[in-house]
Design a protein around this motif. Structure first.
Motif, short mmCIF file in Angstrom:
data_model
loop_
_atom_site.label_atom_id
_atom_site.label_comp_id
_atom_site.label_asym_id
_atom_site.label_seq_id
_atom_site.Cartn_x
_atom_site.Cartn_y
_atom_site.Cartn_z
N LEU A 105 0.85 -1.19 0.00
CA LEU A 105 0.00 0.00 0.00
C LEU A 105 0.89 1.23 0.00
CD1 LEU A 105 -2.45 -1.14 2.82
CD2 LEU A 105 -2.95 -1.13 0.37
N HIS A 106 0.67 2.12 -0.96
CA HIS A 106 1.44 3.36 -1.03
C HIS A 106 0.58 4.48 -0.44
CE1 HIS A 106 4.37 1.22 -3.42
NE2 HIS A 106 3.45 0.93 -4.33
N LEU A 107 0.90 4.87 0.79
CA LEU A 107 0.13 5.89 1.49
C LEU A 107 0.92 7.19 1.54
CD1 LEU A 107 -1.02 3.79 4.59
CD2 LEU A 107 -2.25 4.14 2.45
N PRO A 108 0.26 8.33 1.74
CA PRO A 108 0.99 9.59 1.90
C PRO A 108 1.98 9.56 3.07
CG PRO A 108 -1.33 10.01 1.51
CD PRO A 108 -1.20 8.54 1.70
N LEU A 109 1.74 8.71 4.07
CA LEU A 109 2.62 8.64 5.23
C LEU A 109 3.77 7.66 5.04
CD1 LEU A 109 -0.18 9.75 6.30
CD2 LEU A 109 0.45 8.78 8.50
N GLY A 110 3.71 6.86 4.00
CA GLY A 110 4.72 5.84 3.76
C GLY A 110 4.07 4.57 3.23
N ASP A 111 4.88 3.59 2.90
CA ASP A 111 4.38 2.33 2.34
C ASP A 111 4.17 1.30 3.45
OD1 ASP A 111 4.65 3.54 -0.09
OD2 ASP A 111 6.42 2.40 -0.71
N LEU A 112 3.17 0.44 3.23
CA LEU A 112 2.90 -0.68 4.14
C LEU A 112 2.77 -1.96 3.33
CD1 LEU A 112 0.22 0.87 6.54
CD2 LEU A 112 2.64 0.47 7.04
N ASP A 113 3.49 -3.00 3.74
CA ASP A 113 3.37 -4.29 3.08
C ASP A 113 2.04 -4.95 3.43
OD1 ASP A 113 5.83 -4.02 1.88
OD2 ASP A 113 6.89 -5.31 3.30
N VAL A 114 1.51 -5.69 2.46
CA VAL A 114 0.28 -6.45 2.63
C VAL A 114 0.64 -7.93 2.63
CG1 VAL A 114 -2.01 -6.96 1.70
CG2 VAL A 114 -1.05 -4.65 1.45
N TRP A 115 0.28 -8.61 3.70
CA TRP A 115 0.63 -10.02 3.89
C TRP A 115 -0.60 -10.90 3.79
CZ3 TRP A 115 5.75 -11.13 4.24
CH2 TRP A 115 6.61 -10.06 4.55
N TRP A 116 -0.39 -12.13 3.34
CA TRP A 116 -1.44 -13.13 3.32
C TRP A 116 -1.09 -14.21 4.34
CZ3 TRP A 116 -6.24 -13.59 1.80
CH2 TRP A 116 -6.83 -14.86 1.78
N LEU A 117 -2.01 -14.47 5.26
CA LEU A 117 -1.83 -15.55 6.23
C LEU A 117 -1.94 -16.88 5.48
CD1 LEU A 117 -1.63 -16.71 9.10
CD2 LEU A 117 -4.12 -16.45 9.26
N ASP A 118 -0.81 -17.56 5.34
CA ASP A 118 -0.73 -18.74 4.48
C ASP A 118 -0.95 -20.02 5.28
OD1 ASP A 118 -0.36 -20.03 2.02
OD2 ASP A 118 1.78 -20.36 2.42
N SER A 119 -2.08 -20.08 5.95
CA SER A 119 -2.46 -21.28 6.68
C SER A 119 -3.98 -21.38 6.65
CB SER A 119 -1.94 -21.24 8.12
OG SER A 119 -2.47 -20.15 8.82
#
Length: 202
Positions: A105-119
Motif C-alpha cells: 500500500l502506497h500511502l501519503p505517510l509511507g508504504d505498508l506491506d500487505v501479507w497473506w496468512l498462508d495457513s
C-alpha cells in the motif's frame, strides 16, 4: 489465557466480525469509528476471551483512543508488483504462523506491506509500527487489517482497500505477555508519528 474456552473465542470472533460489518455498512466513517471504539472497549473490558487477564479486568480503566482524524482515511489500490517473500513467525499459542507478501500500500505517510496468512482460513494482514512506538503507541506495532479475525474495513484489491489508520488497534500481547503476537516487520514501519487509533494501555 489458559482459562479461555474454545466457545469463548468463538463468541469473541463472532462479535468482532459483527462489529466490523457495522463499520463497513456505516455511511459516516467518524460515526463508524465511534461505534468501533465503544464496541472494542466493551469486549476488552468484559468478554471472557479478552486479552486482559480475568483477575485484572475489574481494575482495567478501558482502552485509550486518539480522536478520529478524517485525513487518515484512504482508499488505496494494492500494488501487487512485489518480490515474493515469506515470513514464518513462531508463537507460543499457534505454533509457526506463515505469511506471504502479496502487495504493498502506497500511502501519503509511507508504504505498508500487505501479507497473506498462508495457513488454514487465510486472510489479509497489515500491521503498522510508527515513530511513537514504545512511547504513545505499542512498542511492537499495532494491527490495521487482520481479516481472518474480522478486522476488515472493506474495499477490494482492484478498486482499492479501505485503509483507515484511525482503526489501528493493539495486539493481544499488549495486554498480557502470555500471548505471542506477529509484530510489524520492516516493511510495515512508518517513519512518522501516528497519533491515531488505539494508544498504549494505561
Amino acid at each position: 489465557m489458559s482459562s479461555i474456552s474454545a466457545f469463548d473465542v468463538l463468541d469473541w470472533r463472532r462479535r468482532v466480525h459483527a462489529l466490523y460489518a457495522r463499520v463497513r455498512a456505516a455511511a459516516d466513517p467518524a460515526q463508524a469509528h465511534a461505534e468501533w471504539v465503544a464496541g472494542r472497549d466493551e469486549l476488552v473490558r468484559t468478554h471472557p476471551a479478552s486479552p486482559v487477564p480475568a483477575e485484572r479486568r475489574s481494575a482495567f480503566a478501558g482502552l485509550r483512543h486518539a480522536p478520529y482524524d478524517s485525513a487518515l482515511r484512504f482508499v488505496v489500490a494494492v500494488d501487487t508488483e512485489v518480490e515474493p517473500h515469506r515470513l514464518e513467525v513462531p508463537t507460543a499459542t499457534d505454533g509457526v504462523v506463515p505469511f506471504e507478501l502479496v502487495g504493498r500500500l502506497h500511502l501519503p505517510l509511507g508504504d505498508l506491506d500487505v501479507w497473506w496468512l498462508d495457513s488454514y482460513g487465510g486472510g489479509v494482514f497489515v500491521p503498522v509500527k510508527d515513530a511513537l512506538a514504545g512511547a504513545r503507541t505499542y512498542g511492537g506495532g499495532r494491527y490495521l487489517l487482520d481479516t481472518v479475525k474480522g478486522a476488515d474495513l472493506g474495499g477490494s484489491v482492484a478498486a482499492g482497500l479501505v485503509v483507515d489508520l484511525n482503526f489501528v488497534y493493539n495486539p493481544s500481547c499488549a495486554y498480557d505477555p502470555a500471548w505471542t503476537c506477529p509484530l510489524a516487520p520492516p516493511g510495515n514501519r512508518l517513519d512518522v508519528p501516528l497519533e491515531a487509533g488505539e494508544l498504549v494501555p494505561t
